[in-house]
Motif scaffolding. Structure first.
Motif, short mmCIF file in Angstrom:
data_model
loop_
_atom_site.label_atom_id
_atom_site.label_comp_id
_atom_site.label_asym_id
_atom_site.label_seq_id
_atom_site.Cartn_x
_atom_site.Cartn_y
_atom_site.Cartn_z
N TYR A 78 -21.35 -84.73 -40.36
CA TYR A 78 -20.69 -85.97 -40.50
C TYR A 78 -20.72 -86.54 -39.14
O TYR A 78 -20.58 -85.81 -38.09
CB TYR A 78 -19.66 -86.09 -41.37
N ARG A 79 -20.96 -88.10 -38.94
CA ARG A 79 -20.56 -88.46 -37.72
C ARG A 79 -19.29 -88.87 -37.77
O ARG A 79 -18.63 -89.56 -38.51
CB ARG A 79 -21.43 -89.86 -37.49
N LEU A 80 -18.49 -88.01 -36.78
CA LEU A 80 -16.86 -87.92 -36.90
C LEU A 80 -16.38 -88.80 -35.71
O LEU A 80 -17.05 -89.00 -34.58
CB LEU A 80 -16.37 -86.60 -36.55
N ILE A 81 -15.40 -89.52 -36.13
CA ILE A 81 -14.87 -90.70 -35.09
C ILE A 81 -13.30 -90.50 -35.09
O ILE A 81 -12.75 -90.25 -36.31
CB ILE A 81 -15.28 -91.98 -35.54
N ALA A 82 -12.72 -90.18 -34.02
CA ALA A 82 -11.25 -90.35 -34.06
C ALA A 82 -10.76 -91.30 -32.73
O ALA A 82 -11.61 -91.40 -31.68
CB ALA A 82 -10.80 -88.91 -33.82
N TYR A 83 -9.63 -91.68 -32.84
CA TYR A 83 -9.12 -92.49 -31.72
C TYR A 83 -7.62 -92.25 -31.72
O TYR A 83 -6.88 -92.00 -32.60
CB TYR A 83 -9.42 -94.07 -31.67
N ASP A 84 -7.10 -92.66 -30.40
CA ASP A 84 -5.50 -92.66 -30.36
C ASP A 84 -4.94 -93.96 -30.81
O ASP A 84 -5.36 -95.05 -30.62
CB ASP A 84 -5.29 -92.59 -28.74
N GLN A 85 -4.14 -93.72 -31.79
CA GLN A 85 -3.39 -94.70 -32.43
C GLN A 85 -2.44 -95.61 -31.71
O GLN A 85 -1.94 -94.91 -30.65
CB GLN A 85 -2.87 -94.78 -33.91
N ARG A 86 -1.91 -96.81 -31.69
CA ARG A 86 -1.06 -97.38 -30.90
C ARG A 86 0.09 -96.62 -30.54
O ARG A 86 0.82 -95.79 -31.54
CB ARG A 86 -0.56 -98.58 -31.42
N HIS A 87 0.53 -96.47 -29.23
CA HIS A 87 1.82 -95.81 -28.81
C HIS A 87 1.72 -94.16 -28.95
O HIS A 87 2.46 -93.70 -28.92
CB HIS A 87 3.15 -96.09 -29.60
N HIS A 88 0.33 -93.85 -29.11
CA HIS A 88 0.08 -92.18 -29.07
C HIS A 88 -1.10 -92.12 -28.18
O HIS A 88 -1.92 -92.93 -28.19
CB HIS A 88 -0.31 -92.03 -30.45
N GLY A 89 -1.00 -91.22 -27.03
CA GLY A 89 -1.84 -90.74 -26.39
C GLY A 89 -2.35 -92.01 -25.34
O GLY A 89 -1.30 -92.59 -24.70
N MET A 90 -3.57 -92.46 -25.29
CA MET A 90 -4.02 -93.65 -24.75
C MET A 90 -4.17 -94.90 -25.78
O MET A 90 -4.98 -95.58 -25.25
CB MET A 90 -5.13 -93.16 -23.62
N GLY A 91 -3.55 -94.69 -26.84
CA GLY A 91 -3.50 -95.80 -27.66
C GLY A 91 -2.99 -97.30 -27.13
O GLY A 91 -2.32 -97.26 -25.89
N HIS A 92 -3.48 -98.24 -27.84
CA HIS A 92 -2.82 -99.56 -27.41
C HIS A 92 -1.38 -99.54 -27.39
O HIS A 92 -0.52 -98.90 -28.07
CB HIS A 92 -3.56 -100.65 -28.52
N THR A 93 -0.63 -100.34 -26.40
CA THR A 93 0.64 -100.38 -26.24
C THR A 93 1.18 -101.33 -26.90
O THR A 93 2.27 -101.99 -26.56
CB THR A 93 0.94 -100.01 -24.74
N GLY A 94 0.45 -102.36 -27.57
CA GLY A 94 1.02 -103.47 -28.09
C GLY A 94 2.00 -103.68 -29.34
O GLY A 94 2.51 -102.48 -29.61
N ASN A 95 2.03 -104.29 -30.18
CA ASN A 95 2.72 -104.51 -31.53
C ASN A 95 2.37 -103.02 -32.27
O ASN A 95 1.29 -102.66 -32.31
CB ASN A 95 2.45 -105.80 -32.24
N PHE A 96 3.44 -102.59 -32.82
CA PHE A 96 3.37 -101.27 -33.45
C PHE A 96 4.11 -101.44 -34.95
O PHE A 96 5.01 -101.66 -35.23
CB PHE A 96 4.12 -100.26 -32.67
N ASP A 97 3.19 -101.79 -36.01
CA ASP A 97 3.50 -101.21 -37.42
C ASP A 97 2.40 -100.95 -38.04
O ASP A 97 1.30 -101.15 -37.76
CB ASP A 97 4.10 -102.73 -37.92
N PHE A 98 2.57 -100.32 -39.34
CA PHE A 98 1.65 -99.80 -39.98
C PHE A 98 0.35 -100.76 -40.36
O PHE A 98 -0.70 -100.62 -40.42
CB PHE A 98 2.00 -99.06 -41.38
N GLN A 99 0.81 -102.04 -40.86
CA GLN A 99 -0.16 -102.98 -41.27
C GLN A 99 -1.00 -103.23 -39.81
O GLN A 99 -2.41 -103.32 -39.94
CB GLN A 99 0.44 -104.14 -41.64
#
Length: 290
Positions: A78-99
């Motif tokens: 498969y073409r596998l894709i992963a990324y750092d979600q907000r406030h984790h690793g190098m994820g975005h540092t803006g607003n954090f909520d599940f939505q």
């Protein structure tokens, strides 16, 4: 004499080499800017002719730390894709909520111009995956939900379970930031890499995620998700007990359950077995989504 920073770790953390990845088999993470100036670190195996699968990590992890065995074992399938979600690793540092996190899933899909990707989510990532499918299930090829459920804190037993999870949250980050900094800025080996990834998630992020889980409840709308959903059911899970996972399976109109003998951290304690179970679950979703 320079001391080894790993000596400062608890014995449990020093056993990380057993689960360390083969770095040569993993794609290099790159910093990308998605729509609305959302910045994150993204990993992509890049095979455009293969079915795309976006993998969402859980709390206290990062994109690759949660999924490295899946990347190693399913590469070329498969073409596998992963990324750092907000406030984790190098994820975005803006607003954090599940939505908001669920909107990031679609931002990644749009950025990579993916057509109906399968979305896999682990723990927190499974909640985000549910929300990502809700606005328009036809945008996705299906879901794989692992070690997750419909929510928590709806009765006395679930409150007690979540309370215990909250009290032990500081133990989830066994790697002090000071230790990670001592590893240095050179290209790290597998163990040093894992330690650095673990240290990149703050205790504040743990508390935020736990409070979000406590408020989440998808029981009123899961029946609307008209797409194939595979559930990797963790049989000894304390954070999401079997009843919560069974409830999720019962509410979804097109679901199949793939059990695995393990607790909530099975992706770390049995990474090879978990990756094999993901292969089966993704395969079922792809076969039933055509």
């Amino acid at each position: 004499m320079r001391t080894n920073p790993l000596i400062a770790l608890p014995r449990s953390a020093r056993r990380l080499p057993r689960m360390a990845p083969d770095m040569s088999r993993l794609p290099t993470g790159r910093i990308v800017t998605l729509a609305d100036d959302v910045v994150t670190r993204l990993y992509d195996t890049g095979e455009e002719h293969l079915q795309p699968v976006i993998l969402l990590h859980g709390m206290a992890a990062t994109g690759m730390l949660n999924w490295y065995q899946t990347f190693q074992r399913l590469h070329g399938e498969y073409r596998l894709i992963a990324y750092d979600q907000r406030h984790h690793g190098m994820g975005h540092t803006g607003n954090f909520d599940f939505q908001t996190l669920s909107e990031d899933v679609l931002r990644v899909a749009d950025h990579l111009e993916l057509e109906r990707p399968v979305v896999g989510g682990y723990s927190m990532g499974g909640i985000v995956a549910q929300l990502a499918a809700r606005p328009d299930p036809s945008r996705l090829g299906g879901l794989v939900l692992a070690a997750t459920g419909t929510g928590a804190q709806r009765n006395a037993l679930e409150k007690a379970t979540l309370g215990g999870f909250a009290r032990t949250a500081p133990l989830l980050n066994a790697v002090p930031v000071e230790v990670a900094r001592e590893i240095g800025e050179e290209v790290p080996g597998p163990t040093a890499w894992a330690l650095r990834e673990l240290s990149s998630v703050s205790l504040a992020a743990h508390r935020t995620v736990i409070s979000q889980v406590a408020r989440f409840n998808s029981t009123s709308w899961l029946h609307e998700l008209d797409l194939p959903v595979a559930i990797v059911k963790t049989m000894r899970d304390i954070a999401f007990p079997q009843s919560i996972q069974d409830e999720m399976a019962d509410l979804l109109p097109h679901s199949a359950v793939f059990p695995i003998q393990g607790g909530h951290a099975v992706c770390a304690t049995q990474p090879g077995r978990f990756a094999s179970r993901m292969r089966t679950a993704i395969g079922w979703v792809v076969s039933n989504g055509r």
